[in-house]
Design a protein around this motif. Structure first.
Motif, mmCIF file in Angstrom:
data_model
loop_
_atom_site.group_PDB
_atom_site.id
_atom_site.type_symbol
_atom_site.label_atom_id
_atom_site.label_comp_id
_atom_site.label_asym_id
_atom_site.label_seq_id
_atom_site.Cartn_x
_atom_site.Cartn_y
_atom_site.Cartn_z
ATOM 1 N N SER A 285 0.845 -1.187 0.000
ATOM 2 C CA SER A 285 0.000 0.000 0.000
ATOM 3 C C SER A 285 0.885 1.243 0.000
ATOM 4 N N GLY A 286 0.528 2.211 -0.831
ATOM 5 C CA GLY A 286 1.297 3.449 -0.891
ATOM 6 C C GLY A 286 2.468 3.423 -1.850
ATOM 7 N N SER A 287 2.630 2.321 -2.614
ATOM 8 C CA SER A 287 3.798 2.226 -3.498
ATOM 9 C C SER A 287 3.565 2.873 -4.866
ATOM 10 N N LYS B 202 0.746 2.287 -7.132
ATOM 11 C CA LYS B 202 -0.018 1.536 -8.130
ATOM 12 C C LYS B 202 -1.259 2.295 -8.599
ATOM 13 N N SER B 203 -2.068 2.748 -7.640
ATOM 14 C CA SER B 203 -3.302 3.458 -8.009
ATOM 15 C C SER B 203 -2.994 4.739 -8.752
ATOM 16 N N THR B 204 -1.966 5.421 -8.302
ATOM 17 C CA THR B 204 -1.608 6.684 -8.951
ATOM 18 C C THR B 204 -1.284 6.441 -10.423
ATOM 19 N N LEU B 205 -0.520 5.396 -10.724
ATOM 20 C CA LEU B 205 -0.175 5.129 -12.124
ATOM 21 C C LEU B 205 -1.418 4.717 -12.925
HETATM 22 P P1 ADP Z 1 -1.002 2.262 -3.878
HETATM 23 O O1 ADP Z 1 -2.045 2.253 -4.920
HETATM 24 O O2 ADP Z 1 0.211 1.452 -4.236
HETATM 25 O O3 ADP Z 1 -1.531 1.930 -2.524
HETATM 26 P P2 ADP Z 1 -1.108 5.116 -4.195
HETATM 27 O O4 ADP Z 1 -0.834 5.360 -5.624
HETATM 28 O O5 ADP Z 1 -2.538 5.155 -3.727
HETATM 29 O O6 ADP Z 1 -0.418 3.748 -3.772
HETATM 30 O O7 ADP Z 1 -0.299 6.164 -3.309
HETATM 31 C C1 ADP Z 1 1.079 6.454 -3.497
HETATM 32 C C2 ADP Z 1 1.490 7.549 -2.532
HETATM 33 O O8 ADP Z 1 0.876 8.762 -2.916
HETATM 34 C C3 ADP Z 1 1.051 7.288 -1.094
HETATM 35 O O9 ADP Z 1 2.044 7.819 -0.252
HETATM 36 C C4 ADP Z 1 -0.230 8.092 -0.978
HETATM 37 O O10 ADP Z 1 -0.507 8.457 0.349
HETATM 38 C C5 ADP Z 1 0.061 9.281 -1.863
HETATM 39 N N1 ADP Z 1 -1.169 9.847 -2.471
HETATM 40 C C6 ADP Z 1 -2.007 9.206 -3.322
HETATM 41 N N2 ADP Z 1 -3.004 10.033 -3.705
HETATM 42 C C7 ADP Z 1 -2.785 11.208 -3.068
HETATM 43 C C8 ADP Z 1 -3.468 12.462 -3.053
HETATM 44 N N3 ADP Z 1 -4.585 12.666 -3.763
HETATM 45 N N4 ADP Z 1 -2.928 13.444 -2.300
HETATM 46 C C9 ADP Z 1 -1.811 13.264 -1.572
HETATM 47 N N5 ADP Z 1 -1.126 12.108 -1.548
HETATM 48 C C10 ADP Z 1 -1.604 11.097 -2.280
#
Ligand code: ADP
Ligand code: ADP
Length: 229
Positions: A42-44, A46-49
């Motif tokens: 979690s937090g790596s 994945k969702s962001t990409l």
């Molecule tokens: P995963 O999908 O691997 O759990 P995320 O892509 O959700 O990881 O998150 C990657 C990092 O970016 C984490 O540290 C998360 O807290 C941060 N993050 C994600 N979305 C936001 C946002 N809208 N604002 C601030 N930080 C964010």
């Protein structure tokens, strides 16, 4: 032939003095017709990409291409149109409308699509042909997720992006959901990227990408599935 290319993509979230680097120069190509899996803590990132690839969010740096379209500099209106025409999304929570039946939930999307399949066809692809007239409250979690998948594929998207579609399900039910994604990938050749922790995914994936601290640290090819080129 890659249908999706993310090149040197970074994403930084800023709030006041605090900076979070969600992605640090990531490269990811998806081949047309492939089933790719994104793994990692979690937090790596994945969702962001996934969100950047699907046009829900923008990169801070780097480029994203889809087929012959360069998404990076699209204005919002064009990005929205790209998303609507080409991308199907599935999330952890199903977001079905409780007052509508399974069929009606899917029809909401097909009514505004250019070349949709009939809702009953999409529902039957995910094994819900006998549940079309049920309301979400009459369906199990796994069935509701399969309605959400039917809704995502009914517009015949070129790419299906799934963010923890099994995250709220027990592992057996999760496998039914993954099997539905596998069937769609094989039957329509829909390019699919899935974030999931369900171990069953190892069987159906062409490639598995492991994320760590905003980068891809490992890529594993599943020798038992021939990857489209
Ligand atoms: P995963 O999908 O691997 O759990 P995320 O892509 O959700 O990881 O998150 C990657 C990092 O970016 C984490 O540290 C998360 O807290 C941060 N993050 C994600 N979305 C936001 C946002 N809208 N604002 C601030 N930080 C964010
Ligand atoms: P996951 O781990 O399943 O990716 P998260 O709980 O990290 O889910 O994120 C859920 C949503 O919240 C995402 O849309 C993400 O962009 C957003 N988010 C994540 N971390 C932060 C944060 N630190 N600040 C604001 N939004 C965030």
């Amino acid at each position: 032939q890659p249908i999706f290319s993310a090149h040197d993509v970074s994403k930084v979230y800023r709030s006041g003095e605090v900076e979070v680097w969600a992605l640090r120069g990531v490269d990811l190509d998806l081949f047309e017709g492939e089933m790719a899996v994104l793994l990692g803590p979690s937090g790596s990132g994945k969702s962001t990409l996934l969100n950047i690839m699907g046009g829900l969010d923008r990169a801070s740096a780097g480029t994203v291409r889809f087929a012959d379209q360069e998404l990076t500099d699209y204005p919002d209106s064009r990005l929205t149109r790209f998303r609507r025409d080409h991308v199907g999304f599935v999330f952890q929570f199903y977001n079905l409308i409780p007052s509508l039946t399974a069929w009606e939930n899917v029809a909401l999307v097909t009514e505004i699509s250019r070349d949709p399949m009939p809702p009953e066809e999409a529902l039957s692809l995910v094994g819900l042909d006998k549940r079309m007239d049920h309301f979400p409250s009459q369906l199990s979690g796994g069935e509701q997720q399969r309605v959400a998948i039917a809704r995502a594929i009914a517009k015949r998207p070129q790419v299906l992006l799934c963010d923890e579609p099994t995250g709220a399900l027990d592992s057996k039910t999760g496998i039914l959901v993954l099997e539905a994604l596998d069937r769609i990938n094989r039957e329509f050749g829909t390019t699919t990227a899935v974030i999931t922790h369900n171990a069953g995914i190892r069987e159906i994936a062409h490639r598995v990408f492991t994320f760590q601290d905003g980068g891809i640290t490992q890529m594993h090819v599943n020798e038992r599935r021939i990857r489209p080129q």
